[in-house]
Design a protein around this motif. Structure first.
Motif, PDB file in Angstrom:
ATOM      1  N   LEU A   1      39.287  40.911  37.701  1.00 26.56           N
ATOM      2  CA  LEU A   1      38.580  42.167  37.936  1.00 26.56           C
ATOM      3  C   LEU A   1      39.167  43.333  37.145  1.00 26.56           C
ATOM      4  O   LEU A   1      38.778  44.483  37.370  1.00 26.56           O
TER       5      LEU A   1
ATOM      6  N   LEU B   1      39.782  31.091  45.322  1.00 24.37           N
ATOM      7  CA  LEU B   1      38.653  31.780  44.687  1.00 24.37           C
ATOM      8  C   LEU B   1      38.883  31.839  43.182  1.00 24.37           C
ATOM      9  O   LEU B   1      39.945  32.266  42.729  1.00 24.37           O
TER      10      LEU B   1
ATOM     11  N   ARG C   1      37.159  33.556  40.095  1.00 24.58           N
ATOM     12  CA  ARG C   1      36.138  34.515  39.656  1.00 24.58           C
ATOM     13  C   ARG C   1      35.650  34.260  38.236  1.00 24.58           C
ATOM     14  O   ARG C   1      34.754  34.966  37.762  1.00 24.58           O
ATOM     15  N   THR C   2      36.242  33.291  37.558  1.00 26.65           N
ATOM     16  CA  THR C   2      35.835  33.007  36.176  1.00 26.65           C
ATOM     17  C   THR C   2      34.944  31.761  36.089  1.00 26.65           C
ATOM     18  O   THR C   2      34.668  31.287  34.993  1.00 26.65           O
TER      19      THR C   2
ATOM     20  N   THR D   1      42.657  32.678  38.830  1.00 22.14           N
ATOM     21  CA  THR D   1      42.306  32.344  40.200  1.00 22.14           C
ATOM     22  C   THR D   1      43.088  33.204  41.182  1.00 22.14           C
ATOM     23  O   THR D   1      44.175  33.689  40.891  1.00 22.14           O
TER      24      THR D   1
ATOM     25  N   GLU E   1      43.502  39.663  48.741  1.00 24.30           N
ATOM     26  CA  GLU E   1      43.202  38.789  47.609  1.00 24.30           C
ATOM     27  C   GLU E   1      44.427  38.802  46.702  1.00 24.30           C
ATOM     28  O   GLU E   1      44.831  39.864  46.198  1.00 24.30           O
TER      29      GLU E   1
END
Length: 391
Positions: free
Chosen positions: A301, A351, A353-354, A366, A378
């Motif tokens: 992010l 998680l 995100r990529t 991750t 997170e």
């Protein structure tokens, strides 16, 4: 063919569109819209300490931007390769052309424009908020004296010094004695920060208090299940984006039957410029969740949100304790986890995100989600907390 870059120099303040004290997020967001002017941008940082590491944004070939580690504010601007023609560079000061493809900036030009300066113990010329650096081994042929010239004695040395070519210019906040700032110092409060969040105090099961620049501005208290979308618009202005919830994958983990929906679509208010998201009930239009972002380089992010300088506030020891314990965004996950619960960390969820980004490679692709009473962390593999969700 390159278009010419033209900047005005403002000692202690900045050059052109770059203002000392501006946030990393603001600068990179601006550069994203100016790709024709700055086609090659490199970001350098220490991956081992990326939460607090100073960053350097390189705009090749002329400009380096140094950002402070804690607040991610533009600290120092360095201009070099003044005569590189790809692209050509023009530097001005109060409508005076200092350097251009036709005008080489030399020591005599600096002295003529800026006057006397402080003794530095080196060959550099340092003024409040402005620093000129020269190449050490300057030869007569390099400074335009001529191939056949023979420089001797004091007069020759003075002539050589006067014609020294400036190789590097640095702009930083003004000091009282012309000394350069330490690269690890934070930027002092300045007009470029006004309207930004200085810090955010998070209270579990309550909400978040936002403190703004300039210091002394009345804080804003945003409460869970009480503050409305209309309140946010009045206090923070309209969000940069309104996003209606479509991803229901997390509801499988919920014990709250109300999570399945109340007949109206829940939605997000995204305040990227403050590092905040608000998840709002579609039925009552009150805030259900607050998401706060750390903007860690190398994380998935990074640069989507400005860094929000958050602190989690604990319970005071007694009624007279006006300094309750807090944990901050740069504390490691293990420290924050023990602060939230002295027990072992709860089970985590993985998680990535990529997953939808083909070919994207990041140092920390991750994250893991750890849920506590009223808050979710997170966490990167490096034990840095990239975001928190308050509910």
């Amino acid at each position: 063919m390159y278009s010419t870059l033209e900047f005005d120099i403002r000692p202690g303040s900045g050059i052109g569109l770059f203002e000392i004290g501006a946030s990393l997020w603001t600068i990179l967001d601006t550069l994203r819209r100016l790709q024709t002017h700055f086609p090659q941008i490199d970001i350098k940082y220490d991956p081992d300490t990326s939460t607090l590491t100073p960053l350097i944004v390189q705009l090749r070939p002329h400009i380096d931007l140094l950002f402070s580690g804690t607040h991610q504010r533009l600290h120092t601007i360095t201009i070099h390769k003044l005569q590189d023609s790809s692209p050509p560079l023009i530097l001005k000061y109060k409508d005076i052309v200092l350097s251009s493809p036709e005008e080489v900036l030399r020591r005599v030009g600096v002295s003529r424009t800026f006057g006397p300066t402080y003794p530095t113990g080196s060959d550099d010329l340092r003024y409040p908020g402005l620093w000129f650096s020269f190449e050490e081994d300057v030869r007569p042929i390099d400074v335009g004296v001529g191939k056949g010239a023979h420089v001797t004695g004091l007069k020759g040395k003075q002539a050589e010094d006067r014609l020294q070519e400036v190789k590097k210019i640095m702009i930083s906040q003004k000091g009282n004695d012309g000394k350069a700032q330490d690269a690890l110092d934070e930027v002092a409060e300045c007009p470029a920060m006004h309207g930004d969040i200085e810090r955010a105090i998070i209270k579990l099961h309550d909400g978040i208090r936002l403190y703004f620049y300039p210091t002394g501005t009345k804080p804003l208290h945003i409460r869970l299940n009480e503050t409305t979308a209309q309140d946010l618009t009045l206090d923070l202005g309209p969000p940069l984006r309104v996003h209606y919830k479509e991803d229901e994958r997390m509801t499988i983990h919920s014990t709250d039957k109300g999570e399945e929906g109340d007949g109206e679509s829940d939605y997000f208010y995204n305040y990227f410029q403050h590092g905040l998201d608000f998840f709002i009930s579609g039925g009552t239009h009150t805030i259900k969740k607050i998401i706060v972002h750390t903007n860690i380089p190398g994380s998935p992010l990074f640069q989507r949100y400005k860094r929000c300088n958050w602190e989690i506030e604990g319970e005071p020891e007694d009624d007279e304790d006006d300094t309750p314990p807090r944990k901050r965004f740069y504390d490691r996950f293990e420290t924050i986890s023990h602060f939230l619960s002295p027990k072992e960390p709860p089970p985590s969820m993985h998680l990535n995100r990529t997953d939808d980004e083909d070919g994207l490679q990041l140092p920390n692709p991750t994250t893991r989600l750890y849920g506590y009473d009223g808050i979710i962390l997170e966490v990167l593999e490096s034990s840095q907390v990239v975001s928190i969700t308050l509910f």
